[in-house]
Design a protein around this motif. Sequence first.
Motif, PDB file in Angstrom:
ATOM      1  N   ALA A 108      43.045  46.512  57.196  1.00 21.19           N
ATOM      2  CA  ALA A 108      44.419  46.172  57.620  1.00 21.19           C
ATOM      3  C   ALA A 108      44.520  44.677  57.910  1.00 21.19           C
ATOM      4  O   ALA A 108      45.486  44.016  57.524  1.00 21.19           O
ATOM      5  CB  ALA A 108      44.809  46.977  58.860  1.00 21.19           C
ATOM      6  N   ARG A 109      43.496  44.139  58.582  1.00 20.86           N
ATOM      7  CA  ARG A 109      43.522  42.703  58.882  1.00 20.86           C
ATOM      8  C   ARG A 109      43.516  41.887  57.589  1.00 20.86           C
ATOM      9  O   ARG A 109      44.241  40.907  57.449  1.00 20.86           O
ATOM     10  CB  ARG A 109      42.333  42.311  59.765  1.00 20.86           C
ATOM     11  CG  ARG A 109      42.421  40.862  60.221  1.00 20.86           C
ATOM     12  CD  ARG A 109      41.264  40.444  61.085  1.00 20.86           C
ATOM     13  NE  ARG A 109      40.005  40.528  60.367  1.00 20.86           N
ATOM     14  CZ  ARG A 109      38.826  40.296  60.919  1.00 20.86           C
ATOM     15  NH1 ARG A 109      38.753  39.996  62.207  1.00 20.86           N
ATOM     16  NH2 ARG A 109      37.723  40.383  60.214  1.00 20.86           N
ATOM     17  N   ALA A 110      42.678  42.303  56.633  1.00 20.37           N
ATOM     18  CA  ALA A 110      42.607  41.580  55.358  1.00 20.37           C
ATOM     19  C   ALA A 110      43.952  41.619  54.627  1.00 20.37           C
ATOM     20  O   ALA A 110      44.280  40.720  53.870  1.00 20.37           O
ATOM     21  CB  ALA A 110      41.509  42.175  54.477  1.00 20.37           C
ATOM     22  N   LEU A 111      44.732  42.663  54.876  1.00 20.36           N
ATOM     23  CA  LEU A 111      46.025  42.806  54.193  1.00 20.36           C
ATOM     24  C   LEU A 111      47.164  42.141  54.956  1.00 20.36           C
ATOM     25  O   LEU A 111      48.274  42.034  54.441  1.00 20.36           O
ATOM     26  CB  LEU A 111      46.342  44.290  54.002  1.00 20.36           C
ATOM     27  CG  LEU A 111      45.516  44.996  52.924  1.00 20.36           C
ATOM     28  CD1 LEU A 111      45.668  46.495  53.035  1.00 20.36           C
ATOM     29  CD2 LEU A 111      45.928  44.534  51.529  1.00 20.36           C
ATOM     30  N   SER A 112      46.874  41.684  56.179  1.00 18.65           N
ATOM     31  CA  SER A 112      47.969  41.219  57.036  1.00 18.65           C
ATOM     32  C   SER A 112      48.632  39.947  56.514  1.00 18.65           C
ATOM     33  O   SER A 112      49.755  39.652  56.883  1.00 18.65           O
ATOM     34  CB  SER A 112      47.491  41.033  58.483  1.00 18.65           C
ATOM     35  OG  SER A 112      46.580  39.970  58.535  1.00 18.65           O
ATOM     36  N   LEU A 113      47.928  39.194  55.688  1.00 17.91           N
ATOM     37  CA  LEU A 113      48.555  37.981  55.165  1.00 17.91           C
ATOM     38  C   LEU A 113      49.150  38.198  53.778  1.00 17.91           C
ATOM     39  O   LEU A 113      49.449  37.252  53.063  1.00 17.91           O
ATOM     40  CB  LEU A 113      47.544  36.833  55.145  1.00 17.91           C
ATOM     41  CG  LEU A 113      47.157  36.338  56.543  1.00 17.91           C
ATOM     42  CD1 LEU A 113      45.985  35.387  56.486  1.00 17.91           C
ATOM     43  CD2 LEU A 113      48.338  35.677  57.219  1.00 17.91           C
ATOM     44  N   GLY A 114      49.257  39.464  53.391  1.00 11.77           N
ATOM     45  CA  GLY A 114      49.914  39.781  52.118  1.00 11.77           C
ATOM     46  C   GLY A 114      49.172  39.301  50.893  1.00 11.77           C
ATOM     47  O   GLY A 114      49.748  38.604  50.060  1.00 11.77           O
ATOM     48  N   PRO A 115      47.879  39.639  50.749  1.00 13.24           N
ATOM     49  CA  PRO A 115      47.140  39.167  49.570  1.00 13.24           C
ATOM     50  C   PRO A 115      47.593  39.839  48.276  1.00 13.24           C
ATOM     51  O   PRO A 115      48.101  40.961  48.300  1.00 13.24           O
ATOM     52  CB  PRO A 115      45.691  39.547  49.882  1.00 13.24           C
ATOM     53  CG  PRO A 115      45.796  40.734  50.767  1.00 13.24           C
ATOM     54  CD  PRO A 115      47.053  40.532  51.576  1.00 13.24           C
ATOM     55  N   LYS A 116      47.365  39.136  47.167  1.00  8.50           N
ATOM     56  CA  LYS A 116      47.548  39.733  45.837  1.00  8.50           C
ATOM     57  C   LYS A 116      46.230  40.355  45.413  1.00  8.50           C
ATOM     58  O   LYS A 116      46.188  41.238  44.579  1.00  8.50           O
ATOM     59  CB  LYS A 116      47.868  38.642  44.813  1.00  8.50           C
ATOM     60  CG  LYS A 116      49.263  38.115  44.818  1.00  8.50           C
ATOM     61  CD  LYS A 116      49.304  37.028  43.720  1.00  8.50           C
ATOM     62  CE  LYS A 116      50.523  36.167  43.779  1.00  8.50           C
ATOM     63  NZ  LYS A 116      51.731  36.839  43.377  1.00  8.50           N
ATOM     64  N   LEU A 117      45.141  39.799  45.955  1.00  5.48           N
ATOM     65  CA  LEU A 117      43.801  40.281  45.626  1.00  5.48           C
ATOM     66  C   LEU A 117      43.086  40.659  46.921  1.00  5.48           C
ATOM     67  O   LEU A 117      43.017  39.860  47.857  1.00  5.48           O
ATOM     68  CB  LEU A 117      43.003  39.181  44.907  1.00  5.48           C
ATOM     69  CG  LEU A 117      41.526  39.461  44.647  1.00  5.48           C
ATOM     70  CD1 LEU A 117      41.334  40.654  43.709  1.00  5.48           C
ATOM     71  CD2 LEU A 117      40.826  38.227  44.056  1.00  5.48           C
ATOM     72  N   LEU A 118      42.589  41.887  46.948  1.00  2.00           N
ATOM     73  CA  LEU A 118      41.823  42.357  48.115  1.00  2.00           C
ATOM     74  C   LEU A 118      40.388  42.602  47.670  1.00  2.00           C
ATOM     75  O   LEU A 118      40.130  43.380  46.749  1.00  2.00           O
ATOM     76  CB  LEU A 118      42.439  43.652  48.648  1.00  2.00           C
ATOM     77  CG  LEU A 118      41.676  44.340  49.783  1.00  2.00           C
ATOM     78  CD1 LEU A 118      41.683  43.478  51.044  1.00  2.00           C
ATOM     79  CD2 LEU A 118      42.286  45.715  50.097  1.00  2.00           C
ATOM     80  N   MET A 119      39.440  41.921  48.321  1.00  2.93           N
ATOM     81  CA  MET A 119      38.029  42.063  47.978  1.00  2.93           C
ATOM     82  C   MET A 119      37.319  42.858  49.071  1.00  2.93           C
ATOM     83  O   MET A 119      37.375  42.495  50.241  1.00  2.93           O
ATOM     84  CB  MET A 119      37.385  40.671  47.858  1.00  2.93           C
ATOM     85  CG  MET A 119      38.014  39.813  46.770  1.00  2.93           C
ATOM     86  SD  MET A 119      37.711  38.052  46.986  1.00  2.93           S
ATOM     87  CE  MET A 119      35.950  37.962  46.789  1.00  2.93           C
ATOM     88  N   LEU A 120      36.667  43.935  48.678  1.00  6.31           N
ATOM     89  CA  LEU A 120      35.993  44.801  49.654  1.00  6.31           C
ATOM     90  C   LEU A 120      34.491  44.803  49.356  1.00  6.31           C
ATOM     91  O   LEU A 120      34.072  45.235  48.283  1.00  6.31           O
ATOM     92  CB  LEU A 120      36.539  46.231  49.553  1.00  6.31           C
ATOM     93  CG  LEU A 120      38.055  46.414  49.680  1.00  6.31           C
ATOM     94  CD1 LEU A 120      38.461  47.857  49.356  1.00  6.31           C
ATOM     95  CD2 LEU A 120      38.521  46.047  51.090  1.00  6.31           C
ATOM     96  N   ASP A 121      33.696  44.326  50.316  1.00  5.17           N
ATOM     97  CA  ASP A 121      32.243  44.290  50.110  1.00  5.17           C
ATOM     98  C   ASP A 121      31.607  45.514  50.771  1.00  5.17           C
ATOM     99  O   ASP A 121      31.479  45.570  51.992  1.00  5.17           O
ATOM    100  CB  ASP A 121      31.659  42.990  50.689  1.00  5.17           C
ATOM    101  CG  ASP A 121      30.215  42.758  50.239  1.00  5.17           C
ATOM    102  OD1 ASP A 121      29.585  43.690  49.682  1.00  5.17           O
ATOM    103  OD2 ASP A 121      29.704  41.638  50.450  1.00  5.17           O
ATOM    104  N   GLU A 122      31.265  46.485  49.971  1.00  9.60           N
ATOM    105  CA  GLU A 122      30.656  47.737  50.409  1.00  9.60           C
ATOM    106  C   GLU A 122      31.448  48.454  51.518  1.00  9.60           C
ATOM    107  O   GLU A 122      30.932  48.688  52.614  1.00  9.60           O
ATOM    108  CB  GLU A 122      29.202  47.509  50.856  1.00  9.60           C
ATOM    109  CG  GLU A 122      28.320  47.052  49.701  1.00  9.60           C
ATOM    110  CD  GLU A 122      26.843  47.208  49.980  1.00  9.60           C
ATOM    111  OE1 GLU A 122      26.465  48.137  50.703  1.00  9.60           O
ATOM    112  OE2 GLU A 122      26.067  46.390  49.473  1.00  9.60           O
ATOM    113  N   PRO A 123      32.691  48.803  51.224  1.00 10.42           N
ATOM    114  CA  PRO A 123      33.507  49.462  52.248  1.00 10.42           C
ATOM    115  C   PRO A 123      32.952  50.803  52.710  1.00 10.42           C
ATOM    116  O   PRO A 123      33.218  51.225  53.832  1.00 10.42           O
ATOM    117  CB  PRO A 123      34.869  49.653  51.562  1.00 10.42           C
ATOM    118  CG  PRO A 123      34.597  49.582  50.100  1.00 10.42           C
ATOM    119  CD  PRO A 123      33.444  48.633  49.959  1.00 10.42           C
ATOM    120  N   ALA A 124      32.158  51.477  51.869  1.00 13.54           N
ATOM    121  CA  ALA A 124      31.656  52.803  52.253  1.00 13.54           C
ATOM    122  C   ALA A 124      30.297  52.753  52.956  1.00 13.54           C
ATOM    123  O   ALA A 124      29.798  53.792  53.391  1.00 13.54           O
ATOM    124  CB  ALA A 124      31.570  53.696  51.015  1.00 13.54           C
ATOM    125  N   ALA A 125      29.733  51.555  53.087  1.00 11.09           N
ATOM    126  CA  ALA A 125      28.405  51.455  53.712  1.00 11.09           C
ATOM    127  C   ALA A 125      28.437  52.001  55.136  1.00 11.09           C
ATOM    128  O   ALA A 125      29.328  51.669  55.920  1.00 11.09           O
ATOM    129  CB  ALA A 125      27.937  50.007  53.711  1.00 11.09           C
TER     130      ALA A 125
END
Length: 255
Positions: free
Chosen positions: A163-180
């Motif tokens: 949610a924080r990563a999305l708070s600035l309205g990105p066009k590209l969201l990069m997730l480094d091992e979200p399921a770890a």
Amino acid sequence: MSLLKINDMTHRFGGLTAVSNLNYELEDGKIYGLIGPNGAGKTTVFNLVSGFYNPSMGEINYNGEVINGMAPHDVASRQIGRTFQNIRLWEDMTVLENIKMSHHFKLGYNLIDVFFKTKKYQTREKEITEEAMELLEVFKLTDLAHERPSSLPYGIQRRVEIARALSLGPKLLMLDEPAAGLSTADVVELIDYIKWVHETFNITIWMIEHQMQVIMSLCDRIKVIDFGQEIADGVPEEIQNNPEVIKAYLGDGAI
Ligand SMILES: Nc1ncnc2c1ncn2[C@@H]1O[C@H](COP(=O)(O)OP(=O)(O)OP(=O)(O)O)[C@@H](O)[C@H]1O
Ligand SMILES: [Mg+2]
């Protein structure tokens, strides 16, 4: 036009070449996977794109602009959001404050305003709080606004970080091992959650992940790297059956 285009990127840490002559192209609106064995250079690729490192060679084009060499906050303000392999939330702050912090470089007030608590400061502070509360509502995290991240289950902390990563309205969201570190049940929820994020915000998602269930069920296209070099690129079925990929993951005895 592609959203992100990486040309011939190499990065060295002293004598170690962590990323080697890598080319990459991400189109708007799709979900991409970057996989490879431990130490393959995946996180380094993310750190290069998000401005934590400056590539030794090559060029990173984002949305029509060369971004290599920019500071991380300059990259973030160009609408690239990311999460980290080890969750990075401010533990001394509440969930709400964590979300608000990401707005710090577009605050619209300066130190004098803060010191004298000017009207500008008060108005903007109120606006930021409202924006952050709205975001928490969208992410169904309102009830947790005043909790500290360390008191929350790991799966929820991941959601707060996304949610924080999305708070600035990105066009590209990069997730480094979200399921770890997530339990099997949490992994299933995470897959649905990422699908929801993709559909709701209509953004491009680029993820690193070791859990094949996550990669194979979400990604339109997958790139595999080993020792910093590309060994395969294709749709999930192609990657699953690629002998080079199986060998990289399981060693020479695998095929
Ligand atoms: N800051 C650094 N200084 C020196 N070497 C580094 C640094 N960061 C990474 N490396 C090295 O670069 C290589 C690639 O590391 P990286 O973290 O990118 O791999 P990864 O594919 O993300 O691995 P994992 O799946 O374990 O997260 C490794 O050999 C690692 O030890
Ligand atoms: Mg990594």
